[in-house]
Design a protein around this motif. Structure first.
Motif, short mmCIF file in Angstrom:
data_model
loop_
_atom_site.label_atom_id
_atom_site.label_comp_id
_atom_site.label_asym_id
_atom_site.label_seq_id
_atom_site.Cartn_x
_atom_site.Cartn_y
_atom_site.Cartn_z
N TYR A 127 -9.56 35.46 35.05
CA TYR A 127 -10.84 35.13 34.41
C TYR A 127 -11.99 35.32 35.40
CZ TYR A 127 -14.41 32.64 31.81
OH TYR A 127 -15.56 32.32 31.16
N LYS A 131 -14.71 38.08 34.43
CA LYS A 131 -15.74 37.46 33.57
C LYS A 131 -17.09 38.14 33.71
CE LYS A 131 -17.00 33.87 36.94
NZ LYS A 131 -17.08 32.42 37.20
N VAL A 134 -17.59 41.91 31.64
CA VAL A 134 -17.69 42.07 30.18
C VAL A 134 -18.88 42.97 29.87
CG1 VAL A 134 -18.11 40.90 27.99
CG2 VAL A 134 -16.61 39.85 29.69
N GLU A 165 -9.63 48.29 17.69
CA GLU A 165 -10.55 48.77 18.72
C GLU A 165 -10.18 50.16 19.23
OE1 GLU A 165 -13.22 47.31 19.26
OE2 GLU A 165 -12.82 45.37 18.31
N GLU A 184 -14.39 41.73 25.70
CA GLU A 184 -14.48 40.27 25.84
C GLU A 184 -13.23 39.74 26.52
OE1 GLU A 184 -14.21 38.06 22.16
OE2 GLU A 184 -13.34 39.79 21.14
N ILE A 185 -13.32 38.48 26.97
CA ILE A 185 -12.16 37.77 27.51
C ILE A 185 -11.91 36.56 26.63
CG2 ILE A 185 -11.16 36.57 29.49
CD1 ILE A 185 -12.88 38.20 31.32
N GLU A 186 -10.76 36.54 25.96
CA GLU A 186 -10.42 35.44 25.07
C GLU A 186 -9.50 34.45 25.79
OE1 GLU A 186 -8.63 37.03 21.57
OE2 GLU A 186 -10.53 37.76 20.74
N ASN A 187 -9.84 33.19 25.70
CA ASN A 187 -8.99 32.14 26.28
C ASN A 187 -7.99 31.67 25.23
OD1 ASN A 187 -9.80 31.72 29.04
ND2 ASN A 187 -11.76 30.99 28.24
N SER A 188 -6.73 32.00 25.44
CA SER A 188 -5.67 31.60 24.52
C SER A 188 -4.75 30.61 25.22
CB SER A 188 -4.87 32.83 24.06
OG SER A 188 -4.21 33.43 25.16
N PRO A 192 -6.21 33.60 29.79
CA PRO A 192 -7.24 34.57 29.40
C PRO A 192 -6.64 35.92 29.01
CG PRO A 192 -7.25 34.25 31.78
CD PRO A 192 -6.31 33.23 31.21
N GLU A 193 -7.13 36.47 27.92
CA GLU A 193 -6.66 37.77 27.44
C GLU A 193 -7.83 38.74 27.45
OE1 GLU A 193 -3.63 39.26 23.99
OE2 GLU A 193 -5.30 38.01 23.33
N ILE A 195 -9.73 41.90 26.38
CA ILE A 195 -9.78 42.77 25.20
C ILE A 195 -10.60 44.01 25.53
CG2 ILE A 195 -10.32 42.94 22.75
CD1 ILE A 195 -8.24 40.82 23.39
#
Length: 408
Positions: A127, A131, A134, A165, A184-188, A192-193, A195
């Motif tokens: 992350y 971060k 992005v 995408e 983007e960076i998705e927090n799962s 962090p994933e 994309i």
């Protein structure tokens, strides 16, 4: 065990970047928690690890009392003198114990704690590393495809490009290099994933910012943008400097700049047009080479009806309506396109109107004259009353017609 701990601390610090003090705190807390669940349950423990040599020491924390009720927590005042001369009731004695006494479970838990901390640190590092990236273009190596998702190795982390995408028609094999935008960076729950995308309009916009220096420095601005991935992109540009042609700046010398972007997009067509604040002018530019013959604006509902000749209809609409959709998004209005049909006037009606307007004939009389071939003032040349009588007009009608034509 000290050598094992030391090697773990050195590895984590040098290879993974986890501070030694952080790992020591993690191991100590894990061992203490596990030990208290085993044979040492009910005890209060103190554990220390030497950061230089990895040696671990452990102590049992005992309270000095006159009468011992719980030997795991208390020690008699007389025995306490062995560990601390002059100990009195209420003091806390640290009684050193053999670390191996903490048990095998504590050692296993320490290993688990190390792995958990490592995974947590990896997530935090991913992350922190990405971060601020992005919206930037990144390069990576295709690793594998799972279902419709493409997994890409960015070096420090693995990212995913979901099916939505990806650009239709593009195929990538494992090991192939690929450029994408970090969407983007998705927090799962798994951490962090990252994309990635090649289908997003932001990808093409970023390519222009990298390729066209005038866009990067703010001289040229992209005012409107629309994209159908793999098919066509339309952008409308303006220039803050009257000496700079915004379209020419984006195209580049001999098309070098836009060709570079088209190659990156696998041949996707790019239309660059000058931006106009006026909706009609913008629409005319966006539809070229098709030429609108009629434009009707519905200001209230933000809709435009455009009529083009049959030859331009296919160009204006595009394959599967793609050009119409792109133009609609670029202009910001809903767009309807239909064929322009030329309304041809009725020559008979025109002739009748001409005679009634010129000579004041009644419509029925003018209609009879046109039916007999007299369809304009010039057609009366050489016509006499007898000719009209032969054509079926009464003597009175014939005389009246000739009088009006002669101006008597």
């Amino acid at each position: 065990m000290s050598s094992e701990i030391l090697s773990v601390l050195e590895y984590m610090e040098k290879e993974k970047g986890i501070p030694r003090a952080d790992m020591i705190s993690t191991i100590v807390n894990a061992i203490k928690t596990a030990a208290l669940k085993g044979v040492n349950s009910g005890q209060e423990l103190k554990i220390e690890i030497n950061p230089k040599n990895g040696q671990m020491k452990a102590w049992s924390m005992l309270k000095v009392v006159d009468s011992v009720s719980d030997p795991k927590l208390e020690i008699h005042v007389e025995k306490a003198q062995v560990f601390k001369a002059g100990a009195v009731n209420g003091d806390i004695i640290e009684k050193e114990i053999d670390p191996s006494y903490l048990g095998r479970i504590a050692a296993q838990t320490a290993r688990q704690a190390i792995m958990q901390r490592l995974r947590a640190f990896e997530k935090e590092r991913i992350y922190d590393d990405f971060k601020d990236s992005v919206g930037d273009i990144v390069s990576g190596t295709v690793r594998r495809r799972e279902r419709n998702d493409l997994f890409i190795d960015l070096g420090k982390a693995e990212a995913v490009m979901p099916g939505k995408e990806q650009v239709p028609g593009e195929e990538y094999a494992p090991g192939e290099r690929i450029r994408c935008i970090l969407l983007e960076i998705e927090n799962s729950s798994r951490g962090p994933e990252i994309i990635l995308s090649r289908a997003s309009p932001k990808f093409v916009r970023r390519l222009f910012e990298l390729e066209v220096t005038e866009i990067a420095d703010g001289t040229v601005k992209i005012e409107a943008f629309a994209r159908e991935p793999g098919y066509r992109t339309k952008i409308a540009v303006t220039s803050a400097d009257p000496k700079v042609d915004p379209v020419g700046a984006c195209v580049g010398a001999r098309g070098a700049r836009v060709k570079s972007i088209v190659r990156e997009l696998g041949g996707e067509k790019i239309d660059i047009i000058p931006y106009h604040a006026d909706t009609k002018e913008m629409l005319i530019e966006a539809l070229k080479p098709a030429v609108p013959r009629e434009i009707l604006l519905d200001e209230k509902n933000k809709r435009i009806l455009v009529r083009v000749v049959n030859d331009d209809l296919a160009v204006a609409i595009g394959r599967k309506g793609q050009n119409a959709r792109l133009t609609s998004r670029l202009v910001g209005w809903r767009l309807d396109i239909e064929e322009f049909k030329v309304v041809t006037a009725d020559p008979r009606a025109q002739a009748i109107a001409l005679l009634t307007g010129t000579y004041g004939f009644e419509a029925a009389l003018a209609e009879r004259l046109v039916a007999n071939g007299i369809n304009s003032p010039a057609a009366f040349e050489g016509v006499e009353a007898s000719d009209l009588a032969d054509a079926g007009f009464s003597p009175e009608e014939a005389a009246g017609i000739i009088a009006k034509v002669s101006g008597n």
